[in-house]
Design a protein around this motif. Structure first.
Motif, short mmCIF file in Angstrom:
data_model
loop_
_atom_site.label_atom_id
_atom_site.label_comp_id
_atom_site.label_asym_id
_atom_site.label_seq_id
_atom_site.Cartn_x
_atom_site.Cartn_y
_atom_site.Cartn_z
N TYR A 46 0.75 -1.20 0.01
CA TYR A 46 0.12 -0.04 -0.11
C TYR A 46 0.81 1.33 0.19
CZ TYR A 46 -3.53 3.26 1.76
OH TYR A 46 -4.30 4.41 1.93
N GLU A 47 1.68 1.24 0.77
CA GLU A 47 2.74 2.72 1.02
C GLU A 47 3.80 2.65 -0.14
OE1 GLU A 47 3.17 5.11 3.11
OE2 GLU A 47 1.14 4.31 3.44
N ALA A 48 4.09 1.32 -0.99
CA ALA A 48 4.82 1.56 -2.23
C ALA A 48 3.96 2.07 -3.36
CB ALA A 48 5.20 -0.03 -2.52
N LEU A 49 2.77 1.93 -3.30
CA LEU A 49 1.99 2.42 -4.66
C LEU A 49 1.93 3.75 -4.28
CD1 LEU A 49 -1.07 2.76 -4.20
CD2 LEU A 49 -1.21 0.09 -4.24
N ARG A 50 1.71 4.17 -3.14
CA ARG A 50 1.39 5.51 -2.81
C ARG A 50 2.81 6.35 -2.99
NH1 ARG A 50 -2.30 7.49 0.58
NH2 ARG A 50 -1.01 8.47 2.12
N ILE A 83 -6.63 4.55 -7.12
CA ILE A 83 -6.25 5.90 -7.38
C ILE A 83 -5.82 6.58 -6.13
CG2 ILE A 83 -7.07 8.07 -8.22
CD1 ILE A 83 -9.23 6.47 -9.93
N THR A 84 -4.61 7.19 -6.42
CA THR A 84 -4.26 7.89 -5.12
C THR A 84 -4.01 9.41 -5.53
OG1 THR A 84 -2.66 6.28 -4.30
CG2 THR A 84 -2.04 8.24 -3.56
N ALA A 85 -4.72 10.12 -4.77
CA ALA A 85 -4.50 11.70 -5.11
C ALA A 85 -3.26 12.24 -4.37
CB ALA A 85 -5.64 12.56 -4.34
N VAL A 86 -2.32 12.94 -5.22
CA VAL A 86 -1.00 13.28 -4.71
C VAL A 86 -1.08 14.71 -4.83
CG1 VAL A 86 1.38 13.33 -5.19
CG2 VAL A 86 0.13 11.37 -5.53
N GLU A 87 -1.12 15.41 -3.57
CA GLU A 87 -1.25 16.79 -3.37
C GLU A 87 0.12 17.55 -3.25
OE1 GLU A 87 -4.08 17.20 -0.14
OE2 GLU A 87 -5.69 16.51 -1.27
N LYS A 88 0.44 18.40 -4.18
CA LYS A 88 1.84 19.11 -4.08
C LYS A 88 2.87 17.95 -3.61
CE LYS A 88 -0.39 23.27 -2.70
NZ LYS A 88 -0.59 24.54 -1.79
N GLY A 89 2.96 17.16 -4.28
CA GLY A 89 4.01 16.03 -4.26
C GLY A 89 3.83 14.93 -2.90
N LYS A 90 2.59 15.07 -2.44
CA LYS A 90 2.52 14.10 -1.09
C LYS A 90 1.43 13.45 -1.26
CE LYS A 90 4.06 13.02 3.06
NZ LYS A 90 5.29 12.52 3.06
N ALA A 91 1.28 12.16 -1.25
CA ALA A 91 0.42 11.35 -1.36
C ALA A 91 -0.76 11.49 -0.17
CB ALA A 91 0.74 9.85 -1.14
N ALA A 92 -1.95 11.83 -0.61
CA ALA A 92 -2.92 11.95 0.17
C ALA A 92 -4.13 10.73 0.41
CB ALA A 92 -3.91 13.33 -0.21
N ILE A 93 -5.17 11.14 -0.15
CA ILE A 93 -6.27 10.06 0.01
C ILE A 93 -5.99 8.77 -1.09
CG2 ILE A 93 -8.64 9.26 -0.19
CD1 ILE A 93 -9.32 12.26 0.98
N THR A 94 -6.12 7.48 -0.82
CA THR A 94 -6.00 6.63 -1.74
C THR A 94 -7.52 5.78 -2.02
OG1 THR A 94 -3.93 6.18 -1.47
CG2 THR A 94 -5.16 4.25 -2.39
N ASN A 95 -8.11 5.84 -2.88
CA ASN A 95 -9.49 5.09 -3.01
C ASN A 95 -9.20 3.78 -3.78
OD1 ASN A 95 -10.88 6.62 -1.37
ND2 ASN A 95 -11.08 8.24 -3.00
#
Lengths: 150, 104
Positions: free
Chosen positions: A9-13, A109-121
């Protein structure tokens, strides 16, 4: 339900953070049963959409062929895919839906906000054809390995 | 020859990941495949009998669309076909993020 261990999970983010501001993409290998898709391994893939990598992704079919061959060798199946949405919500888009053809597979799908992984759905592609297909919200169960007792 | 079936289409091959189908050309193999597994036909081909646009077929490691003889390509028992639906998508965001990403 999508079942995945914390490391994968962390690897894909993390992949989404590495490719920011471009989209990352990859494949989820594992097994499916009545309880859902169980991820055993993730495989990073290249995004061929270098012309518009900030808002598009595409995995070359030959890369998919080789990943499917790799899965077969491991006794696993392709059970889903992942990609990132740089500075965009972790929701499927009309393009995601139009290009989704792997019924029964999870689209993470992972939202990446300003370079940082946020929500993953995760979204499960249901249906049997292009005419009746639907994305359904799919809960994610993250397994955290127990720490060794000291 | 062996044909490798992707996860979403195994519902139509009784769960088999690999099926063995006879034939002298890719067309013959596909005809035999869809005779053996009739429900696969509408998954693979449109109403005009052409492969659906999102269905990729690889003859060993070669894209069938780029082979000189395409579906008329001769096959041997040791060759393999892989059926692989495409995977793509994106956010639909319209503004470019940097100079290397043109706006749509």
């Amino acid at each position: 339900m999508l079942h995945i261990d914390y490391a994968n999970y962390e690897a894909l983010r993390a992949h989404g953070e590495e490719t920011y501001p471009h989209e990352c993409c990859g494949v989820l290998l594992g097994k499916s049963d009545a309880e859902g898709n169980h991820v055993r391994q993730i495989v990073r893939a290249g995004n061929t959409r270098t012309d518009s990598a900030h808002n598009r992704y595409n995995i070359a079919p030959i890369e998919l062929v080789k990943i499917q061959r790799q899965a077969r060798g491991l006794g696993l199946d392709i059970v889903g895919f992942y990609h990132s949405h740089p500075d965009h919500p972790a929701q499927w888009s009309p393009t995601d839906f139009a290009e989704a053809h792997w019924f029964g597979c999870s689209y993470v799908i992972t939202a990446v906000e300003k370079g940082k992984a946020a929500i993953t759905n995760s979204f499960l592609l249901t249906g049997t054809s292009e005419e009746d297909k639907k994305f359904r919200d799919q809960p994610i169960e993250i397994a955290v390995a127990e720490q060794a007792q000291q | 020859m062996n044909i490798h079936i992707p996860t979403p289409l195994r519902a139509y091959t009784g769960g088999a990941e690999t099926v063995s189908v006879p034939g002298a050309t890719v067309t013959e193999v596909f005809n035999n495949l869809t005779s053996q597994y009739p429900d696969l036909k509408q998954q693979l081909f449109n109403t005009e009998g052409k492969l659906r646009s999102f269905v990729n077929v690889y003859f060993n490691d070669e894209d069938l669309r780029y082979l000189p003889e395409k579906e008329a390509t001769a096959v041997a028992a040791t060759d393999e076909l892989t059926i692989i639906p495409s995977i793509a998508g994106g956010t639909d965001a319209v503004s470019p993020c940097c100079s290397c990403c043109p706006s749509l």
